[in-house]
Design an enzyme around this catalytic site. Structure first.
Site, mmCIF file in Angstrom:
data_model
loop_
_atom_site.group_PDB
_atom_site.id
_atom_site.type_symbol
_atom_site.label_atom_id
_atom_site.label_comp_id
_atom_site.label_asym_id
_atom_site.label_seq_id
_atom_site.Cartn_x
_atom_site.Cartn_y
_atom_site.Cartn_z
ATOM 1 N N TYR A 59 32.914 41.941 30.195
ATOM 2 C CA TYR A 59 32.566 42.294 31.463
ATOM 3 C C TYR A 59 32.239 43.636 31.766
ATOM 4 O O TYR A 59 31.704 44.012 32.723
ATOM 5 C CB TYR A 59 33.650 41.842 32.547
ATOM 6 C CG TYR A 59 34.083 40.411 32.302
ATOM 7 C CD1 TYR A 59 33.404 39.352 31.741
ATOM 8 C CD2 TYR A 59 35.356 40.174 32.942
ATOM 9 C CE1 TYR A 59 33.694 38.316 31.660
ATOM 10 C CE2 TYR A 59 35.579 38.793 32.836
ATOM 11 C CZ TYR A 59 35.129 37.580 32.137
ATOM 12 O OH TYR A 59 35.343 36.586 32.251
ATOM 13 N N HIS A 121 36.798 34.751 23.250
ATOM 14 C CA HIS A 121 35.869 34.640 24.566
ATOM 15 C C HIS A 121 35.148 33.281 24.477
ATOM 16 O O HIS A 121 34.988 32.306 25.345
ATOM 17 C CB HIS A 121 35.219 35.783 24.861
ATOM 18 C CG HIS A 121 34.917 35.822 26.235
ATOM 19 N ND1 HIS A 121 34.708 36.895 26.995
ATOM 20 C CD2 HIS A 121 34.633 34.779 27.049
ATOM 21 C CE1 HIS A 121 34.166 36.756 28.032
ATOM 22 N NE2 HIS A 121 34.371 35.595 28.523
ATOM 23 N N ILE A 243 41.156 31.145 38.518
ATOM 24 C CA ILE A 243 40.827 32.767 38.660
ATOM 25 C C ILE A 243 39.518 32.734 39.422
ATOM 26 O O ILE A 243 38.601 33.311 39.074
ATOM 27 C CB ILE A 243 40.653 33.169 37.274
ATOM 28 C CG1 ILE A 243 39.643 32.442 36.253
ATOM 29 C CG2 ILE A 243 42.102 33.734 36.592
ATOM 30 C CD1 ILE A 243 39.446 33.133 34.902
ATOM 31 N N LYS A 245 36.935 34.543 41.806
ATOM 32 C CA LYS A 245 36.437 35.818 42.003
ATOM 33 C C LYS A 245 36.068 36.132 43.413
ATOM 34 O O LYS A 245 35.161 35.481 43.943
ATOM 35 C CB LYS A 245 35.389 36.409 41.183
ATOM 36 C CG LYS A 245 34.658 37.685 41.143
ATOM 37 C CD LYS A 245 33.293 37.687 40.653
ATOM 38 C CE LYS A 245 32.454 38.520 41.395
ATOM 39 N NZ LYS A 245 31.064 38.297 40.923
ATOM 40 N N SER A 246 36.586 37.317 43.927
ATOM 41 C CA SER A 246 35.789 37.703 45.330
ATOM 42 C C SER A 246 36.186 39.316 45.213
ATOM 43 O O SER A 246 36.933 39.683 44.778
ATOM 44 C CB SER A 246 36.357 37.157 46.478
ATOM 45 O OG SER A 246 35.837 37.674 47.587
ATOM 46 N N VAL A 247 35.116 39.986 45.777
ATOM 47 C CA VAL A 247 35.004 41.357 45.888
ATOM 48 C C VAL A 247 35.358 41.697 47.529
ATOM 49 O O VAL A 247 35.643 42.860 47.701
ATOM 50 C CB VAL A 247 33.673 42.192 45.575
ATOM 51 C CG1 VAL A 247 33.392 41.861 44.412
ATOM 52 C CG2 VAL A 247 32.743 41.856 46.587
ATOM 53 N N ARG A 251 38.608 37.329 51.582
ATOM 54 C CA ARG A 251 38.363 36.101 50.927
ATOM 55 C C ARG A 251 39.539 36.122 49.694
ATOM 56 O O ARG A 251 39.830 35.160 49.345
ATOM 57 C CB ARG A 251 36.795 36.038 50.093
ATOM 58 C CG ARG A 251 35.648 36.010 51.260
ATOM 59 C CD ARG A 251 34.285 35.897 50.590
ATOM 60 N NE ARG A 251 33.418 35.911 51.721
ATOM 61 C CZ ARG A 251 32.049 35.954 51.414
ATOM 62 N NH1 ARG A 251 31.589 36.398 50.151
ATOM 63 N NH2 ARG A 251 31.097 35.734 52.258
ATOM 64 N N ASN A 255 41.817 32.932 48.964
ATOM 65 C CA ASN A 255 41.975 32.280 47.826
ATOM 66 C C ASN A 255 43.270 32.048 47.291
ATOM 67 O O ASN A 255 43.547 31.324 46.396
ATOM 68 C CB ASN A 255 40.974 32.907 46.901
ATOM 69 C CG ASN A 255 39.460 32.727 47.148
ATOM 70 O OD1 ASN A 255 39.208 31.932 48.029
ATOM 71 N ND2 ASN A 255 38.502 33.580 46.621
#
Length: 290
Positions: A59, A121, A243, A245-247, A251, A255
């Site tokens: 990432y 991964h 898992i 994802k939110s920035v 939210r 979640n």
């Protein structure tokens, strides 16, 4: 941390893994967040109650995650004991010596003394080095620098091959999993061998919010929750680790707020019926995060 955030943290259940370690069932994903932006995202997540961070070398934002952990004090002491941090080896670094060297760099960037889970991964069956790499993972576990060993995107044939080579099943298999791509064969195999299933892209990168010609929206309205909460609740009731994802802080909070309602058996079955033939992400047989 406010009352709602403290309550959310207390309510997040844990999944006990085959190695005896316990992982919070809801974590915060770090995919597709720049290194500059990820520090504030992790800080926000920790503030609203996340105690599970899912990172990866691929990432390209581990330094930013490390800054957040250091600046919040979650990289050491009692706070560190309350936090689960996962990271993943870059596929180009597979192999015994290269994996050990890569881990040294990663743990320094994360500013940690250990990580809770280290993962392969992708299986890269076209350039298979998982058995050799796993031996390095075992050494890291024996040294106390890693607690749990896992894999991502492994199909049953890959899990079987790894087991033949090293005599051990991974504790977790993180796979693409959402209502329209349920991977039932993979999930069943994992359950048969006591491998916990962890879902990435648990909402198909947002596409499944509109799945089923309004099915998700109708269920959400019945419970006065969001479509995202319905899908994540479905995962929770299946025993899956998620898992999302939110920035966005709101939210992120939403979640986590999955434990004040439950799907009816009919609603759960309606979501099960949304399974389809199209994945949102990459094919494990051909893809690599080099």
């Amino acid at each position: 941390m406010g009352i709602e955030e403290r309550r959310a943290t207390a309510e997040i259940p844990s999944v006990v893994l085959r190695d005896g370690n316990s992982i919070p069932q809801v974590g915060l994903g770090m995919l597709r967040i720049s290194d500059d932006d990820v520090t504030s995202v992790v800080k926000s997540g920790l503030d609203v109650g996340y105690r599970h961070i899912d990172a990866a070398a691929g990432y390209d934002n581990e330094p930013g995650v490390g800054r957040a952990l250091s600046e919040t004090g979650f990289n050491a002491g009692q706070a560190r004991k309350m936090l689960w941090v996962t990271t993943k080896l870059k596929d180009s670094k597979q192999g015994y010596g290269s994996a050990l060297k890569a881990f040294d760099r990663q743990i320094n960037e994360l500013r940690l003394d250990y990580v809770d889970m280290y993962m392969l991964h992708w299986p890269t069956p076209f350039d298979w080095r998982s058995g050799e790499t796993w031996k390095a993972f075992v050494r890291l576990r024996e040294e106390g620098r890693v607690r749990t060993l896992g894999v991502c995107n492994f199909m049953p044939e890959h899990l079987e091959r790894l087991h033949r080579e090293i005599g051990e099943w991974p504790a977790v298999n993180q796979i693409e999993l959402h209502p329209t791509w349920q991977q039932r064969e993979v999930v069943a195999f994992c359950k048969q061998h006591d491998i916990a299933v962890e879902a990435y892209s648990p909402m198909a990168r947002g596409a499944d919010l509109n799945a089923g010609d309004g099915t998700i929206a109708r269920i959400a309205a019945a419970h006065d929750v969001s479509e995202a909460q319905v899908i994540l609740r479905w995962h929770i009731e299946n025993g899956t680790i998620v898992i999302p994802k939110s920035v966005h802080t709101q939210r992120q909070r939403e979640n986590l707020n999955l434990f004040g309602f439950a799907l009816t058996p009919t609603e759960h079955a309606e979501i099960e019926a949304l399974d389809g033939p199209v994945r949102a992400g990459h094919d494990p047989m051909t893809f690599t995060y080099a």
